[in-house]
Design a protein around this motif. Structure first.
Motif, PDB file in Angstrom:
ATOM      1  N   THR A  13       1.235  -1.006  -0.033  1.00  0.00           N
ATOM      2  CA  THR A  13       0.272   0.172   0.284  1.00  0.00           C
ATOM      3  C   THR A  13       0.687   1.285  -0.393  1.00  0.00           C
ATOM      4  N   ILE A  14       0.145   1.925  -0.247  1.00  0.00           N
ATOM      5  CA  ILE A  14       0.631   3.447  -0.652  1.00  0.00           C
ATOM      6  C   ILE A  14       1.063   4.079   0.843  1.00  0.00           C
ATOM      7  N   THR A  15       2.301   4.498   1.531  1.00  0.00           N
ATOM      8  CA  THR A  15       1.802   4.218   3.242  1.00  0.00           C
ATOM      9  C   THR A  15       2.852   6.178   2.844  1.00  0.00           C
ATOM     10  N   ALA A  16       3.353   6.337   2.403  1.00  0.00           N
ATOM     11  CA  ALA A  16       4.149   7.980   2.910  1.00  0.00           C
ATOM     12  C   ALA A  16       3.428   8.783   2.659  1.00  0.00           C
ATOM     13  N   ARG A  17       3.452   9.865   3.746  1.00  0.00           N
ATOM     14  CA  ARG A  17       2.385  11.282   3.214  1.00  0.00           C
ATOM     15  C   ARG A  17       2.888  11.883   1.727  1.00  0.00           C
ATOM     16  N   ALA A  18       3.750  12.337   1.003  1.00  0.00           N
ATOM     17  CA  ALA A  18       4.459  13.078   0.093  1.00  0.00           C
ATOM     18  C   ALA A  18       3.840  12.312  -1.262  1.00  0.00           C
ATOM     19  N   ASN A  19       4.304  10.745  -0.696  1.00  0.00           N
ATOM     20  CA  ASN A  19       3.397   9.880  -2.082  1.00  0.00           C
ATOM     21  C   ASN A  19       2.261   9.946  -1.810  1.00  0.00           C
ATOM     22  N   VAL A  20       1.295   9.866  -1.104  1.00  0.00           N
ATOM     23  CA  VAL A  20      -0.225   9.395  -0.709  1.00  0.00           C
ATOM     24  C   VAL A  20      -0.398  11.043  -1.866  1.00  0.00           C
ATOM     25  N   LEU A  21      -0.273  12.425  -1.047  1.00  0.00           N
ATOM     26  CA  LEU A  21      -0.951  13.339  -2.021  1.00  0.00           C
ATOM     27  C   LEU A  21      -0.565  13.556  -2.501  1.00  0.00           C
ATOM     28  N   ASP A  22       0.619  12.571  -3.081  1.00  0.00           N
ATOM     29  CA  ASP A  22       0.474  13.045  -5.199  1.00  0.00           C
ATOM     30  C   ASP A  22       0.192  12.617  -5.538  1.00  0.00           C
ATOM     31  N   LEU A  23      -0.339  10.218  -5.518  1.00  0.00           N
ATOM     32  CA  LEU A  23      -1.189   9.924  -5.941  1.00  0.00           C
ATOM     33  C   LEU A  23      -3.206  10.575  -6.064  1.00  0.00           C
ATOM     34  N   TRP A  24      -3.512  11.177  -4.883  1.00  0.00           N
ATOM     35  CA  TRP A  24      -4.182  11.309  -4.888  1.00  0.00           C
ATOM     36  C   TRP A  24      -5.003  12.308  -5.806  1.00  0.00           C
ATOM     37  N   GLN A  25      -3.575  13.925  -6.011  1.00  0.00           N
ATOM     38  CA  GLN A  25      -4.038  14.672  -7.566  1.00  0.00           C
ATOM     39  C   GLN A  25      -4.110  13.529  -8.182  1.00  0.00           C
ATOM     40  N   ARG A  26      -3.019  12.550  -8.368  1.00  0.00           N
ATOM     41  CA  ARG A  26      -3.052  11.984 -10.205  1.00  0.00           C
ATOM     42  C   ARG A  26      -4.146  11.160 -10.452  1.00  0.00           C
ATOM     43  N   MET A  27      -4.839  10.750  -8.964  1.00  0.00           N
ATOM     44  CA  MET A  27      -5.963   9.609  -9.808  1.00  0.00           C
ATOM     45  C   MET A  27      -6.824  10.563  -9.660  1.00  0.00           C
ATOM     46  N   ALA A  28      -7.321  12.367  -9.012  1.00  0.00           N
ATOM     47  CA  ALA A  28      -7.721  12.537  -9.135  1.00  0.00           C
ATOM     48  C   ALA A  28      -7.903  13.556 -10.633  1.00  0.00           C
ATOM     49  N   ASP A  29      -6.623  13.602 -11.105  1.00  0.00           N
ATOM     50  CA  ASP A  29      -7.180  13.608 -12.447  1.00  0.00           C
ATOM     51  C   ASP A  29      -7.124  13.035 -13.384  1.00  0.00           C
ATOM     52  N   TRP A  30      -6.026  11.889 -13.617  1.00  0.00           N
ATOM     53  CA  TRP A  30      -6.919  10.289 -14.740  1.00  0.00           C
ATOM     54  C   TRP A  30      -8.378  10.656 -14.201  1.00  0.00           C
ATOM     55  N   LEU A  31      -9.054  10.192 -13.344  1.00  0.00           N
ATOM     56  CA  LEU A  31     -10.957  10.178 -13.400  1.00  0.00           C
ATOM     57  C   LEU A  31     -11.157  11.262 -13.792  1.00  0.00           C
ATOM     58  N   ARG A  32     -10.858  12.629 -14.006  1.00  0.00           N
ATOM     59  CA  ARG A  32     -11.120  13.865 -14.693  1.00  0.00           C
ATOM     60  C   ARG A  32     -11.446  13.766 -16.059  1.00  0.00           C
ATOM     61  N   GLU A  33      -9.594  13.259 -16.142  1.00  0.00           N
ATOM     62  CA  GLU A  33      -9.578  13.063 -17.697  1.00  0.00           C
ATOM     63  C   GLU A  33     -10.545  12.015 -18.278  1.00  0.00           C
ATOM     64  N   THR A  34     -10.215  11.388 -17.963  1.00  0.00           N
ATOM     65  CA  THR A  34     -11.091   9.705 -19.275  1.00  0.00           C
ATOM     66  C   THR A  34     -12.952   9.631 -18.222  1.00  0.00           C
ATOM     67  N   MET A  35     -12.727  10.657 -17.141  1.00  0.00           N
ATOM     68  CA  MET A  35     -14.330  10.157 -17.200  1.00  0.00           C
ATOM     69  C   MET A  35     -14.906  11.387 -16.365  1.00  0.00           C
ATOM     70  N   PRO A  36     -15.470  12.523 -17.183  1.00  0.00           N
ATOM     71  CA  PRO A  36     -15.450  13.573 -16.097  1.00  0.00           C
ATOM     72  C   PRO A  36     -16.662  14.115 -14.998  1.00  0.00           C
ATOM     73  N   PRO A  37     -16.342  14.485 -14.130  1.00  0.00           N
ATOM     74  CA  PRO A  37     -16.975  14.501 -13.307  1.00  0.00           C
ATOM     75  C   PRO A  37     -18.316  14.793 -13.608  1.00  0.00           C
ATOM     76  N   ASN A  38     -18.525  16.459 -14.663  1.00  0.00           N
ATOM     77  CA  ASN A  38     -19.952  17.063 -14.383  1.00  0.00           C
ATOM     78  C   ASN A  38     -19.939  16.709 -15.664  1.00  0.00           C
ATOM     79  N   ALA A  39     -20.317  15.999 -16.266  1.00  0.00           N
ATOM     80  CA  ALA A  39     -20.698  15.822 -17.732  1.00  0.00           C
ATOM     81  C   ALA A  39     -22.203  15.831 -18.187  1.00  0.00           C
ATOM     82  N   PRO A  40     -22.465  16.399 -19.580  1.00  0.00           N
ATOM     83  CA  PRO A  40     -24.533  16.474 -19.756  1.00  0.00           C
ATOM     84  C   PRO A  40     -24.910  15.542 -18.138  1.00  0.00           C
ATOM     85  N   GLN A  41     -26.048  15.734 -18.314  1.00  0.00           N
ATOM     86  CA  GLN A  41     -26.771  14.526 -18.065  1.00  0.00           C
ATOM     87  C   GLN A  41     -27.944  14.014 -19.784  1.00  0.00           C
TER      88      GLN A  41
END
Length: 629
Positions: free
Chosen positions: A601-629
């Motif tokens: 598991t990813i445990t070090a603080r700097a790595n976890v914070l970096d990972l969450w930014q990357r996961m948010a960016d990935w989801l935003r790129e590949t599955m935009p959260p505010n697409a038209p209904q």
């Protein structure tokens, strides 16, 4: 209406709105994971007058691999709590409290930034002092511990000077130091940067390795005089004391692991978890006098019955109260002796709901749904489906939804980003003996997704799948079986059972956590006889391994995939690299994120914070959260 009155009304509206926002709280943020405090081991005196408690502080790592506790003593009569461990900048934390039989003194252990474990002695009149000259041994199945044989003598498993340091704490704290040292030698160029492993070692090498594995001893220490007497030496493991503290029982390797044929660990009795026992501890069991080390014939006496009417320390954690440590006594009100994680009151969480549904085979199942905090009825939102094979949910809310949980991929953080979170049941999906183990993964997952979509909650075209470890394997299997998911994230995933069988554990590769060969025997047992139950090595029945390996079905993948892996994971990072390479070859969308010094598991603080930014960016790129209904 006058301009002044208008401004006054507008100001009141702003204040009211701000008040509502404060009342509602704020969404959970990745930084909150590093504010978590927890209660660890609780050790009572035999007369139940006092308890010693591990209170683990918030720190720079997630999880429980690294002890970060202070030691506190709680008075059972008054509920008063006193921190008794010293404040030392060189120490990572304290752990392992153990009371003397006369209830007057307490032993506990410290671990410092070099992963050295030492014992400490505390009494109410003298405070806490270290026991000098002792460095405790650490092992995968043998965590450091202190055992009292009487009111003046304690037993420890100690390291001998000379052999290289290793063990789970060494690896967890120093993050794979051995490979860094090897690279330093390679860069310097004045000595060979070489690491040599043998299967059947020459006699001289076997003797050297046996000496390394015999680098621990069981010793009895007089805590008043400091006198040390050796009770036993060799490849010894898991010492325990009888109820009357007179008989010491321990396991030993005979022959030592290094001189035993590997095939001897794969006999007909090597089935399930028991298959690991001989590798971890050996098969010989010794019972000796706890003071002299002399062998004893009599069986150790059983433990005395404990009275039911006894005080207890109860941990209660909720999103409204934080974590409370409560002293419970018969016919008396509970006393709160400690409170932590009060910051959770700030967090606005989404509504949680159990959802009944049927699997593709008609089995009645329960899945769980976490709404985004800002969700309004009738709104269709993107969803993240978190999978783990073999999981079957019931009527109790999953612990994963609790804000007070150290999961580096916390569901509440996905909800805070605006995603609904789906937890489907997956009965029998971890049974690799099924003819189509990979293809069967969707049977409990897709019907749950369909129910949530059918209710108008999740957007059919914006469903992600995510999993970690076996859940990562399931994620890879799902995207090779269906194109239903818009995007995917797999962490610590295994993709190829053949190469998994033969690739080294990351933390053992250079000896940081222990002997690499021992770890490889455990790996082979895990795949053949343990949780994977593939029965044979891959060269005997390759089809069985292929059927459980998503890599061999990768041509059908159309879902964008983000792979996350720690460089030193016991699931080798090569598993992610193989899958990424195959997608790269086919010009399919993939991203591989590797973290140095991390394991499963990813445990070090700097790595976890970096990972969450990357996961948010990935989801935003590949599955935009505010697409038209």
């Amino acid at each position: 209406m006058s301009r002044t009155l208008s401004r006054t009304i507008a100001a009141l509206i702003v204040l009211a709105t701000a008040s509502d926002v404060c009342a509602q709280g704020r969404p959970m943020q990745p930084e909150d994971l590093f504010r978590l405090e927890r209660i660890g081991v609780v050790a009572w005196t035999s007369d139940l007058s006092r308890a010693a408690v591990e209170i683990h502080r918030a720190g720079q790592w997630l999880g429980q691999a690294i002890p970060t506790a202070d030691i506190a003593v709680v008075d059972a009569e008054t509920g008063a709590l006193q921190i008794i461990s010293p404040s030392l900048s060189a120490n990572v934390g304290f752990f392992g409290p153990s009371w003397s039989p006369d209830n007057r003194r307490l032993l506990f252990l410290s671990v410092d930034r070099d992963a050295i474990v030492r014992p400490w002695l505390w009494s109410a009149d003298r405070g806490a002092t270290p026991l000098p000259g002792l460095e405790l041994a650490d092992g995968l199945a043998d965590p450091p511990a202190a055992l009292w044989s009487d009111a003046a003598h304690a037993l420890f498993r100690v390291r001998q000077p000379g052999p290289p340091h290793d063990g789970p704490l060494y690896f967890a704290i120093l993050r794979g130091k051995n490979v860094a040292d090897l690279w330093t030698r390679a860069q310097d160029g004045r000595e060979a940067a070489v690491n040599v492993l043998d299967s059947r070692r020459p006699e001289s090498a076997a003797m050297a390795t046996a000496a390394r594995q015999a680098d621990s001893s069981l010793v009895s220490v007089n805590v008043d005089t400091g006198t040390v007497a050796t009770i036993a030496s060799g490849a010894i493991h898991r010492p325990t004391l009888s109820a009357d503290r007179t008989v010491l029982t321990y396991s030993s390797e005979a022959p030592p692991f290094t001189s035993a044929p590997v095939s001897s660990f794969f006999g007909p009795d090597a089935v399930g978890d028991a298959a690991y026992d001989r590798v971890n501890w050996g098969t010989e069991v010794h019972r000796v006098d706890a003071r002299t080390g002399a062998e004893v014939v009599a069986s150790p006496p059983g433990r005395p019955n404990q009275a039911s009417a006894r005080p207890a320390l109860r941990v209660a954690s909720t999103a409204t109260e934080g974590t409370r440590l409560l002293l419970t006594r018969i016919d008396q009100p509970e006393i709160e002796v400690w409170r932590g994680n009060t910051w959770v009151r700030e967090i606005q969480t989404g509504r949680v709901e159990a959802v009944a549904y049927q699997s593709c085979s008609g089995q009645s199942l329960t899945g769980w749904l976490l709404y985004p905090p800002s969700y309004t009825a009738g709104q269709r939102v993107p969803a993240v489906t978190i999978v783990y094979p073999g999981t079957v949910y019931g009527t109790e809310e999953p612990r994963a939804f609790n804000v007070i949980d150290s999961n580096f991929e916390h569901p509440q953080l996905f909800a805070a980003l605006g995603y609904a979170v789906l937890l489907p049941s997956m009965p029998d999906a971890d049974n690799l003996e099924q003819p189509d183990a990979v293809g069967s993964l969707s049977c409990g997952v897709l019907p749950f997704v369909d129910v949530v979509v059918g209710r108008g909650i999740a957007d059919r075209d914006r469903i992600a799948v995510l999993g970690q470890s076996a859940g990562g394997w399931a994620t890879l299997g799902l995207i090779t079986s269906t194109g239903r998911f818009k995007t995917a994230i797999a962490s610590a995933a295994y993709s190829d059972m053949v190469s998994l069988y033969g690739t080294f554990y990351g933390q053992y590769r250079y000896g940081d956590a222990g002997d690499p060969q021992r770890a490889q025997v455990l790996r082979m047992l895990q795949l053949e006889r343990g949780s994977f139950s593939l029965r044979t090595p891959p060269w005997e029945q390759p089809d069985r391994y292929h059927a459980s390996s998503p890599i061999y079905r990768i041509a059908s993948v159309s879902t964008p995939l983000m792979l996350i892996h720690g460089e030193q994971d016991f699931i080798p990072i090569q598993q992610a690299e193989e899958f990424f390479t195959a997608l790269l070859r086919q010009d399919k969308r993939a991203r591989l994120v590797r973290y140095g010094g991390e394991t499963h598991t990813i445990t070090a603080r700097a790595n976890v914070l970096d990972l969450w930014q990357r996961m948010a960016d990935w989801l935003r790129e590949t599955m935009p959260p505010n697409a038209p209904q």
